[in-house]
Design a protein around this motif. Sequence first.
Motif, PDB file in Angstrom:
ATOM      1  N   THR A 430      44.515  53.029  34.299  1.00  0.00           N
ATOM      2  CA  THR A 430      43.766  52.451  33.179  1.00  0.00           C
ATOM      3  C   THR A 430      44.394  51.165  32.663  1.00  0.00           C
ATOM      4  OG1 THR A 430      44.985  53.870  31.626  1.00  0.00           O
ATOM      5  CG2 THR A 430      42.861  54.692  32.465  1.00  0.00           C
ATOM      6  N   ASN A 431      45.530  50.791  33.210  1.00  0.00           N
ATOM      7  CA  ASN A 431      46.139  49.517  32.817  1.00  0.00           C
ATOM      8  C   ASN A 431      45.480  48.339  33.520  1.00  0.00           C
ATOM      9  OD1 ASN A 431      48.187  50.351  30.970  1.00  0.00           O
ATOM     10  ND2 ASN A 431      49.354  51.157  32.704  1.00  0.00           N
ATOM     11  N   ILE A 432      44.847  48.585  34.690  1.00  0.00           N
ATOM     12  CA  ILE A 432      44.301  47.464  35.466  1.00  0.00           C
ATOM     13  C   ILE A 432      42.872  47.690  35.921  1.00  0.00           C
ATOM     14  CG2 ILE A 432      46.580  46.772  36.298  1.00  0.00           C
ATOM     15  CD1 ILE A 432      45.927  48.134  38.949  1.00  0.00           C
ATOM     16  N   ASN A 433      42.330  48.908  35.772  1.00  0.00           N
ATOM     17  CA  ASN A 433      40.991  49.197  36.276  1.00  0.00           C
ATOM     18  C   ASN A 433      39.939  48.652  35.327  1.00  0.00           C
ATOM     19  OD1 ASN A 433      38.469  50.732  36.796  1.00  0.00           O
ATOM     20  ND2 ASN A 433      39.722  51.699  38.366  1.00  0.00           N
ATOM     21  N   PRO A 434      39.109  47.680  35.747  1.00  0.00           N
ATOM     22  CA  PRO A 434      38.137  47.056  34.834  1.00  0.00           C
ATOM     23  C   PRO A 434      37.011  47.991  34.429  1.00  0.00           C
ATOM     24  CG  PRO A 434      37.793  46.267  37.066  1.00  0.00           C
ATOM     25  CD  PRO A 434      39.047  47.096  37.099  1.00  0.00           C
ATOM     26  N   PHE A 435      36.817  49.118  35.139  1.00  0.00           N
ATOM     27  CA  PHE A 435      35.764  50.054  34.783  1.00  0.00           C
ATOM     28  C   PHE A 435      36.285  51.169  33.865  1.00  0.00           C
ATOM     29  CE2 PHE A 435      34.861  48.384  39.064  1.00  0.00           C
ATOM     30  CZ  PHE A 435      33.683  47.708  38.775  1.00  0.00           C
ATOM     31  N   ASN A 436      37.600  51.295  33.767  1.00  0.00           N
ATOM     32  CA  ASN A 436      38.225  52.290  32.901  1.00  0.00           C
ATOM     33  C   ASN A 436      39.453  51.647  32.269  1.00  0.00           C
ATOM     34  OD1 ASN A 436      36.694  54.970  33.790  1.00  0.00           O
ATOM     35  ND2 ASN A 436      37.252  53.864  35.667  1.00  0.00           N
ATOM     36  N   CYS A 437      39.237  50.640  31.472  1.00  0.00           N
ATOM     37  CA  CYS A 437      40.339  49.815  30.951  1.00  0.00           C
ATOM     38  C   CYS A 437      40.857  50.405  29.643  1.00  0.00           C
ATOM     39  CB  CYS A 437      39.861  48.377  30.737  1.00  0.00           C
ATOM     40  SG  CYS A 437      41.213  47.233  30.350  1.00  0.00           S
ATOM     41  N   GLY A 438      42.082  50.954  29.693  1.00  0.00           N
ATOM     42  CA  GLY A 438      42.676  51.545  28.509  1.00  0.00           C
ATOM     43  C   GLY A 438      42.267  52.981  28.306  1.00  0.00           C
ATOM     44  N   ALA A 439      41.094  53.348  28.778  1.00  0.00           N
ATOM     45  CA  ALA A 439      40.587  54.717  28.669  1.00  0.00           C
ATOM     46  C   ALA A 439      39.438  54.880  29.647  1.00  0.00           C
ATOM     47  CB  ALA A 439      40.130  55.013  27.246  1.00  0.00           C
ATOM     48  N   CYS A 444      35.089  46.731  31.271  1.00  0.00           N
ATOM     49  CA  CYS A 444      35.271  45.359  30.808  1.00  0.00           C
ATOM     50  C   CYS A 444      33.961  44.574  30.999  1.00  0.00           C
ATOM     51  CB  CYS A 444      36.403  44.688  31.590  1.00  0.00           C
ATOM     52  SG  CYS A 444      38.035  45.389  31.234  1.00  0.00           S
ATOM     53  N   PRO A 445      33.815  43.445  30.291  1.00  0.00           N
ATOM     54  CA  PRO A 445      32.627  42.594  30.480  1.00  0.00           C
ATOM     55  C   PRO A 445      32.495  42.166  31.935  1.00  0.00           C
ATOM     56  CG  PRO A 445      33.884  41.886  28.574  1.00  0.00           C
ATOM     57  CD  PRO A 445      34.731  42.901  29.273  1.00  0.00           C
ATOM     58  N   LEU A 446      31.261  41.860  32.345  1.00  0.00           N
ATOM     59  CA  LEU A 446      31.009  41.411  33.711  1.00  0.00           C
ATOM     60  C   LEU A 446      31.867  40.187  34.017  1.00  0.00           C
ATOM     61  CD1 LEU A 446      29.323  41.784  36.274  1.00  0.00           C
ATOM     62  CD2 LEU A 446      27.643  40.204  35.292  1.00  0.00           C
ATOM     63  N   GLY A 447      32.694  40.301  35.059  1.00  0.00           N
ATOM     64  CA  GLY A 447      33.581  39.199  35.418  1.00  0.00           C
ATOM     65  C   GLY A 447      34.910  39.242  34.696  1.00  0.00           C
ATOM     66  N   GLY A 448      35.090  40.239  33.789  1.00  0.00           N
ATOM     67  CA  GLY A 448      36.326  40.332  33.024  1.00  0.00           C
ATOM     68  C   GLY A 448      37.445  41.003  33.793  1.00  0.00           C
ATOM     69  N   LEU A 449      38.669  40.901  33.274  1.00  0.00           N
ATOM     70  CA  LEU A 449      39.854  41.493  33.887  1.00  0.00           C
ATOM     71  C   LEU A 449      40.455  42.507  32.923  1.00  0.00           C
ATOM     72  CD1 LEU A 449      41.591  38.271  35.302  1.00  0.00           C
ATOM     73  CD2 LEU A 449      40.075  39.829  36.514  1.00  0.00           C
ATOM     74  N   CYS A 450      41.146  43.498  33.500  1.00  0.00           N
ATOM     75  CA  CYS A 450      41.850  44.497  32.691  1.00  0.00           C
ATOM     76  C   CYS A 450      43.340  44.292  32.877  1.00  0.00           C
ATOM     77  CB  CYS A 450      41.445  45.908  33.122  1.00  0.00           C
ATOM     78  SG  CYS A 450      42.249  47.229  32.166  1.00  0.00           S
ATOM     79  N   THR A 451      44.035  43.974  31.803  1.00  0.00           N
ATOM     80  CA  THR A 451      45.477  43.719  31.866  1.00  0.00           C
ATOM     81  C   THR A 451      46.164  44.550  30.787  1.00  0.00           C
ATOM     82  OG1 THR A 451      45.050  41.445  32.595  1.00  0.00           O
ATOM     83  CG2 THR A 451      47.275  41.963  31.812  1.00  0.00           C
ATOM     84  N   ALA A 452      47.110  45.408  31.223  1.00  0.00           N
ATOM     85  CA  ALA A 452      47.852  46.267  30.289  1.00  0.00           C
ATOM     86  C   ALA A 452      46.892  47.100  29.445  1.00  0.00           C
ATOM     87  CB  ALA A 452      48.772  45.432  29.414  1.00  0.00           C
ATOM     88  N   GLY A 453      45.762  47.534  30.024  1.00  0.00           N
ATOM     89  CA  GLY A 453      44.822  48.392  29.331  1.00  0.00           C
ATOM     90  C   GLY A 453      43.916  47.677  28.356  1.00  0.00           C
TER      91      GLY A 453
END
Length: 503
Positions: A430-439, A444-453
């Motif tokens: 969940t720290n890097i997965n854009p479909f499960n970011c933080g939880a 994340c938004p379309l085209g967005g990145l997941c960094t540190a949740g």
Amino acid sequence: MTKGSLFFLLFNGIVSVAYAGVRWPSFVRSVQDIGNPACALQPAGCLCSGFCPPLLTCCNNLCVDLQTNPEHCGGCNTVCPPENGICGGGVCDPICMAPQIGCGFDCVDPATDPLNCGGCSIVCPPDTPDCVDSVCVSLSVCAPPNLECNGVCVDPTTDPMNCGACGTVCDVGDACCNGVCTHVQTCNDACGACDIVEDAKCPVDWECCAAVCQDVLNDPANCGACGNVCPIGDSCVAGVCQPPGCPPGQTMCLGICIDTTTDPLNCGACGNVCPVGDSCVAGACQPPGCPPGQTMCLGICIDTTTDPFNCGACGNVCPVGDSCVAGVCQPPGCPPGQTMCLGICVDTTTDPFNCGACGNTCPIGQTCTGSTCGCPLGQTDCNGICVDTTTDPLNCGACSNACPIGQICTGSTCGCPFGLTDCNGICVDTNINPFNCGACGNACPLGGLCTAGTCACPPGLTDCNGICTNTNADPMNCGGCGVGCAIGAICIGGVCTTIIPPP
């Protein structure tokens, strides 16, 4: 249709209208018709080549600017393709703003678009469906040292079907040891299993036979080499089949079985007597001073566990024909508690090759206890294989209870590896997965990145209604989300710029 496609068509249409050509009002054409009768032949066209304004050229009855018109860029009828739909200086230029490129009628980012990853029409395959930095990857990360092979997380250090790398299959009977296919059936350093502790490897002069360490110097079933069986009744001495007589490790000297490795009167061979005071160690005479396990008898170092002249104590001579076993005189045959199997005395209560009876071999991995084959303490027999149900992901907590793909077995319970979270049966970071970011489920938004949740758009882009947008170039969000440019204007540097005056 994507937002990039809509913007492209809108902008291209505006540019085409702006530069399709200059058509003079009807009253101007009427005046010109009077001045130049040739124009009367084309009343709907331009004012003839001689009457186009400076810097314009007549193409197909239209006065056009060859420097800027995308339908006549650099010359009449030279049409710019969709991906290079802007004409500047007589050259077709890309219509998309960096880092996007034109692919057909779409502006795409080749660094993140899985349908155009690294270039137009380069589609990411199913096993690596995500595009990161123009390279197809899988964001469903397997926990190290695992790899994703055909959509399944495998351990390349132990998986014989993917040993060291996906698709590397070990030969039948081999195991994958630390990412290398290993002949556990014959390898002395990995006999029967990988990563054997040092003191459990085959001893010196022993051989790995069918995944079991065998004493080829004394085993009549593997005498001198694996599978070399001595005739019934023969024994194996120093790797050579011997007819019935002394037990393994002893030699008949003058009708008495002698251990020539320790007997100073027959040291190394019958009749080879060591000097007084010397002892016999490993078949060689040694100066005074008995080594561990030997006793000084009449000035000679003696192994009272095997010497028939000093069996159990100095001067205790065994009857003729008897041998000395563990310091006790034994008549010909096996000592109490042992059974003769293929010419060798074995304890059928503990011998895994003769468990309960000669020739009854326990399955690989099982031990013999009380004449019965079974799994070692702490392991369970699952379909004939001994496994640890507290850690085996295929038999977690009980036989055949397999953990879901990607999960591990800890304390008899399936779960995700450390650092990963179970989201609908799939282990994700969940720290890097854009479909499960933080939880789980936090996309994340379309085209967005997941960094540190935490979700965030890439540098230079802004989240506008769940889509990462370039507010410096998007005419629907120019300078800020929801700020739309008027018809006939484009967004440059976050500012709406009119390229065609309103009618």
